[in-house]
Motif scaffolding. Sequence first.
Motif, mmCIF file in Angstrom:
data_model
loop_
_atom_site.group_PDB
_atom_site.id
_atom_site.type_symbol
_atom_site.label_atom_id
_atom_site.label_comp_id
_atom_site.label_asym_id
_atom_site.label_seq_id
_atom_site.Cartn_x
_atom_site.Cartn_y
_atom_site.Cartn_z
ATOM 1 N N SER A 12 0.689 -1.150 -0.090
ATOM 2 C CA SER A 12 0.145 0.004 -0.016
ATOM 3 C C SER A 12 0.797 1.195 -0.018
ATOM 4 C CB SER A 12 -0.927 -0.024 1.148
ATOM 5 O OG SER A 12 -1.756 1.100 1.271
ATOM 6 N N TRP A 13 1.825 1.377 0.921
ATOM 7 C CA TRP A 13 2.600 2.597 0.862
ATOM 8 C C TRP A 13 3.594 2.602 -0.383
ATOM 9 C CZ3 TRP A 13 2.239 6.601 3.538
ATOM 10 C CH2 TRP A 13 1.737 6.652 4.719
ATOM 11 N N GLU A 14 3.897 1.398 -0.942
ATOM 12 C CA GLU A 14 4.569 1.805 -2.361
ATOM 13 C C GLU A 14 3.930 2.243 -3.223
ATOM 14 O OE1 GLU A 14 7.662 1.813 -1.303
ATOM 15 O OE2 GLU A 14 8.785 -0.057 -1.664
ATOM 16 N N ALA A 15 2.688 1.771 -3.379
ATOM 17 C CA ALA A 15 1.757 2.382 -4.382
ATOM 18 C C ALA A 15 1.214 3.633 -4.016
ATOM 19 C CB ALA A 15 0.343 1.265 -4.541
ATOM 20 N N SER A 17 2.807 6.107 -2.077
ATOM 21 C CA SER A 17 3.973 7.129 -1.720
ATOM 22 C C SER A 17 3.855 8.437 -2.555
ATOM 23 C CB SER A 17 5.252 6.448 -1.798
ATOM 24 O OG SER A 17 5.929 7.244 -1.404
ATOM 25 N N ALA A 18 3.959 8.248 -3.679
ATOM 26 C CA ALA A 18 3.941 9.765 -4.465
ATOM 27 C C ALA A 18 2.596 10.555 -4.333
ATOM 28 C CB ALA A 18 4.070 9.453 -5.858
ATOM 29 N N GLU A 19 1.432 9.672 -4.282
ATOM 30 C CA GLU A 19 0.269 10.514 -4.162
ATOM 31 C C GLU A 19 -0.001 11.204 -2.698
ATOM 32 O OE1 GLU A 19 -4.525 9.547 -4.087
ATOM 33 O OE2 GLU A 19 -3.281 8.717 -5.565
ATOM 34 N N TYR A 20 0.431 10.219 -1.601
ATOM 35 C CA TYR A 20 0.547 10.648 -0.401
ATOM 36 C C TYR A 20 1.369 12.055 -0.046
ATOM 37 C CZ TYR A 20 1.285 10.720 4.674
ATOM 38 O OH TYR A 20 1.385 11.265 6.023
ATOM 39 N N GLN A 21 2.434 11.903 -0.632
ATOM 40 C CA GLN A 21 3.373 12.983 -0.577
ATOM 41 C C GLN A 21 2.834 14.176 -1.187
ATOM 42 O OE1 GLN A 21 6.176 13.298 1.622
ATOM 43 N NE2 GLN A 21 5.947 11.145 2.156
ATOM 44 N N GLN A 88 8.834 5.715 -0.336
ATOM 45 C CA GLN A 88 8.954 6.967 0.948
ATOM 46 C C GLN A 88 10.354 7.185 0.782
ATOM 47 O OE1 GLN A 88 5.963 8.218 1.065
ATOM 48 N NE2 GLN A 88 5.526 8.030 3.463
ATOM 49 N N LEU A 89 11.329 6.514 1.247
ATOM 50 C CA LEU A 89 12.606 6.907 1.510
ATOM 51 C C LEU A 89 13.138 7.644 0.052
ATOM 52 C CD1 LEU A 89 13.810 3.718 3.201
ATOM 53 C CD2 LEU A 89 13.496 5.959 4.249
ATOM 54 N N ALA A 90 12.834 7.268 -0.875
ATOM 55 C CA ALA A 90 13.207 7.922 -2.164
ATOM 56 C C ALA A 90 12.728 9.392 -2.188
ATOM 57 C CB ALA A 90 12.855 7.288 -3.562
ATOM 58 N N ALA A 91 11.479 9.692 -1.642
ATOM 59 C CA ALA A 91 10.780 10.961 -1.408
ATOM 60 C C ALA A 91 11.732 11.951 -0.520
ATOM 61 C CB ALA A 91 9.386 10.804 -1.160
#
Length: 195
Positions: A12-15, A17-21, A88-91
């Motif tokens: 879920s977090w991998e999918a 992440s970008a939208e969450y950020q 998330q870490l990449a962000a």
Amino acid sequence: MSRDEIRANLASWEADSAEYQARHAAQIGAWDQPLGWGTFVIPEDDVRALGDVDGMDALEYGCGAAQFGIKVAMRGARVTGLDFSANQLAAARPNMEQTGVRFPLVRADAERVPFADGSFDLVFCDHGVMGFADPLVTVPEVARILRPGGWLVFSSTTPFICVTWPQGEGPPGRELLRPYHGMHALTWDEEGTVE
């Protein structure tokens, strides 16, 4: 949590992440705002949960894109960020470039952290790991990596909110939808996450 639940949370977090950020950038990435806790960004200077962190070895436990950890590092702590989501870490890297604050980022499962006993003076978490991992495992793991007299400081949603939050769309309401006692984990169908 079971390995399947952990894998579901990771997926879920991998999918997302970008939208969450993107969805929360104005709140969690406001570098000109003081360090603040939770969804209402209650200032740490009012709460005083962390105290003086200058010179402390600190772990952001479930750091996501490291926004909170960056602000703790700006207060003088030697921060390490831990998260199990590579996305998330990449962000976190652009946030570090933007602020000029850099610290190690470690990808690991919070229930099995790769740190020696007594590694940190402070472990902190603002809506990170403490909501997405089993506290019966994470709290003893944090106790293991804290130095004597060290602190675990976290903010999390009250478990009672899960009693009123509907499965699917919609915010929590005034109706009790599930029993509080005996509730250990809740699977969110729409997100696939387990809290």
